[in-house]
Write an enzyme that holds these catalytic residues in place. Structure first.
Site, PDB file in Angstrom:
ATOM      1  N   PRO A  11     -23.428 -13.995  37.403  1.00 41.81           N
ATOM      2  CA  PRO A  11     -24.193 -14.347  38.606  1.00 41.81           C
ATOM      3  C   PRO A  11     -23.494 -15.381  39.481  1.00 41.81           C
ATOM      4  O   PRO A  11     -23.485 -15.258  40.713  1.00 41.81           O
ATOM      5  CB  PRO A  11     -25.502 -14.894  38.023  1.00 41.81           C
ATOM      6  CG  PRO A  11     -25.657 -14.189  36.726  1.00 41.81           C
ATOM      7  CD  PRO A  11     -24.253 -14.079  36.188  1.00 41.81           C
ATOM      8  N   ASP A  32     -29.543 -33.198  34.531  1.00 49.15           N
ATOM      9  CA  ASP A  32     -28.724 -33.012  35.725  1.00 49.15           C
ATOM     10  C   ASP A  32     -27.341 -33.593  35.441  1.00 49.15           C
ATOM     11  O   ASP A  32     -27.211 -34.779  35.138  1.00 49.15           O
ATOM     12  CB  ASP A  32     -29.384 -33.745  36.894  1.00 49.15           C
ATOM     13  CG  ASP A  32     -28.650 -33.565  38.218  1.00 49.15           C
ATOM     14  OD1 ASP A  32     -27.458 -33.195  38.205  1.00 49.15           O
ATOM     15  OD2 ASP A  32     -29.262 -33.820  39.271  1.00 49.15           O
ATOM     16  N   VAL A  33     -26.306 -32.771  35.544  1.00 53.36           N
ATOM     17  CA  VAL A  33     -24.959 -33.224  35.182  1.00 53.36           C
ATOM     18  C   VAL A  33     -24.424 -34.291  36.118  1.00 53.36           C
ATOM     19  O   VAL A  33     -23.443 -34.971  35.796  1.00 53.36           O
ATOM     20  CB  VAL A  33     -23.956 -32.048  35.118  1.00 53.36           C
ATOM     21  CG1 VAL A  33     -24.400 -31.022  34.095  1.00 53.36           C
ATOM     22  CG2 VAL A  33     -23.754 -31.407  36.481  1.00 53.36           C
ATOM     23  N   TYR A  85     -13.078 -26.550  44.322  1.00 50.49           N
ATOM     24  CA  TYR A  85     -13.143 -25.829  43.051  1.00 50.49           C
ATOM     25  C   TYR A  85     -11.782 -25.843  42.366  1.00 50.49           C
ATOM     26  O   TYR A  85     -11.671 -26.177  41.179  1.00 50.49           O
ATOM     27  CB  TYR A  85     -13.597 -24.390  43.300  1.00 50.49           C
ATOM     28  CG  TYR A  85     -13.864 -23.603  42.037  1.00 50.49           C
ATOM     29  CD1 TYR A  85     -15.032 -23.795  41.328  1.00 50.49           C
ATOM     30  CD2 TYR A  85     -12.958 -22.642  41.578  1.00 50.49           C
ATOM     31  CE1 TYR A  85     -15.299 -23.060  40.176  1.00 50.49           C
ATOM     32  CE2 TYR A  85     -13.219 -21.905  40.441  1.00 50.49           C
ATOM     33  CZ  TYR A  85     -14.390 -22.122  39.736  1.00 50.49           C
ATOM     34  OH  TYR A  85     -14.648 -21.398  38.590  1.00 50.49           O
ATOM     35  N   ASN A 118     -20.316 -26.092  30.462  1.00 49.82           N
ATOM     36  CA  ASN A 118     -20.242 -24.786  31.101  1.00 49.82           C
ATOM     37  C   ASN A 118     -20.867 -24.824  32.493  1.00 49.82           C
ATOM     38  O   ASN A 118     -21.622 -23.943  32.857  1.00 49.82           O
ATOM     39  CB  ASN A 118     -20.966 -23.749  30.224  1.00 49.82           C
ATOM     40  CG  ASN A 118     -20.891 -22.351  30.802  1.00 49.82           C
ATOM     41  OD1 ASN A 118     -19.893 -21.659  30.654  1.00 49.82           O
ATOM     42  ND2 ASN A 118     -21.948 -21.922  31.481  1.00 49.82           N
TER      43      ASN A 118
END
Length: 263
Positions: free
Chosen positions: A195, A65-66, A159, A92
């Site tokens: 996706p 888990d990042v 983002y 990524n």
């Protein structure tokens, strides 16, 4: 065989549900095709295992888990345990709408922290634990997936902010580690048919996939068509290879000419 005898860690090598392939999976496959030993890291172990199976060439899967530094450290340690070194670290992982991202006047603390932890903090922590290994080797390549949203108009605050911060961190790591033979670059994908980019919007907007894809295709100058995960994977392959051995600290657009429009 541009990555022959190289060891690569791809964090975010699985993918979210959708009709097309994600950037991480495509990059794992391309790296393996070019001779790399690839550790496919993802919080979804089954998805990482699927990627490793498609990559072949001795690829392995690892669950992490990042948002947890200890798990980023463990992923780096696993590559060292398996193969003795880390030649390439490729981060990524990213989210926007799926993390609750919103306009600046609507963003919540929880959503901002969630997106920041995944997009930016995870990258910083992965690099933190890869750098000592690469410094001992006096060689290494660090790559990440930022976004054209970092430098163009984008409606959601978390983002855009985190992807812009990745550019600054890339420059910092490149500058501070060039003397160790370590290169650090990032990729700015534009409108991609993946996706994460398309199918997530389908779920959040209620539009059909064809409608979302058509809207995005129309915004791309080059052939009026979105890019694919393979476009990103091929850019990552170049930057990871010795062909890019004199390139560090750059942000490479892979966007069909979108950023040219804004100068």
């Amino acid at each position: 065989m541009r990555l022959e005898n190289k060891t690569a860690i791809i964090i975010g090598a699985g993918q979210s549900p959708g009709e097309t392939m994600g950037n991480g999976r495509a990059t794992a496959i391309r790296f393996a095709q070019e001779g790399a030993r690839v550790l496919c890291v993802d919080r979804d172990l089954a998805s990482a295992q699927d990627t490793a199976a498609q990559a072949g060439q001795g690829a392995a899967a690892f669950q992490a888990d990042v948002t947890r530094e200890a798990e980023m450290a463990a992923a780096i340690a696993e590559a060292v345990r398996l193969w003795g070194r880390v030649d390439i670290l490729h981060y990524n992982v990213g989210m926007s709408l799926a993390g609750g991202d919103a306009a600046p006047t609507e963003i919540t603390e929880e959503a901002f922290d969630r997106v920041t932890a995944v997009n930016l903090r995870g990258f910083v922590m992965a690099v933190k634990h890869a750098l000592p290994v690469m410094r001992r080797q006096e060689a290494g390549v660090i790559l990440s997936i930022s976004s054209a949203a970092a430098v163009e108009s984008y409606p959601y605050v978390a983002y855009k902010t985190t992807k812009a911060a990745m550019l600054a961190f890339t420059e910092q790591v490149a500058n501070q580690n060039a003397g160790h033979g370590i290169r650090c670059n990032t990729i700015l994908p534009g409108l991609m048919d993946t996706p994460m980019a398309v199918d997530t919007r389908v779920r959040h907007t209620g539009k059909t996939r064809a409608e979302v894809a058509a809207e995005r295709d129309a915004k791309v100058p080059l052939r009026r068509r979105m890019g694919t995960a393979w476009d990103v994977a091929n850019a990552a392959l170049f930057l990871a290879s010795d062909e890019a051995g004199y390139i560090t600290g750059v942000a490479l657009p892979v966007d069909g000419g979108r950023l040219v429009q804004i100068g």
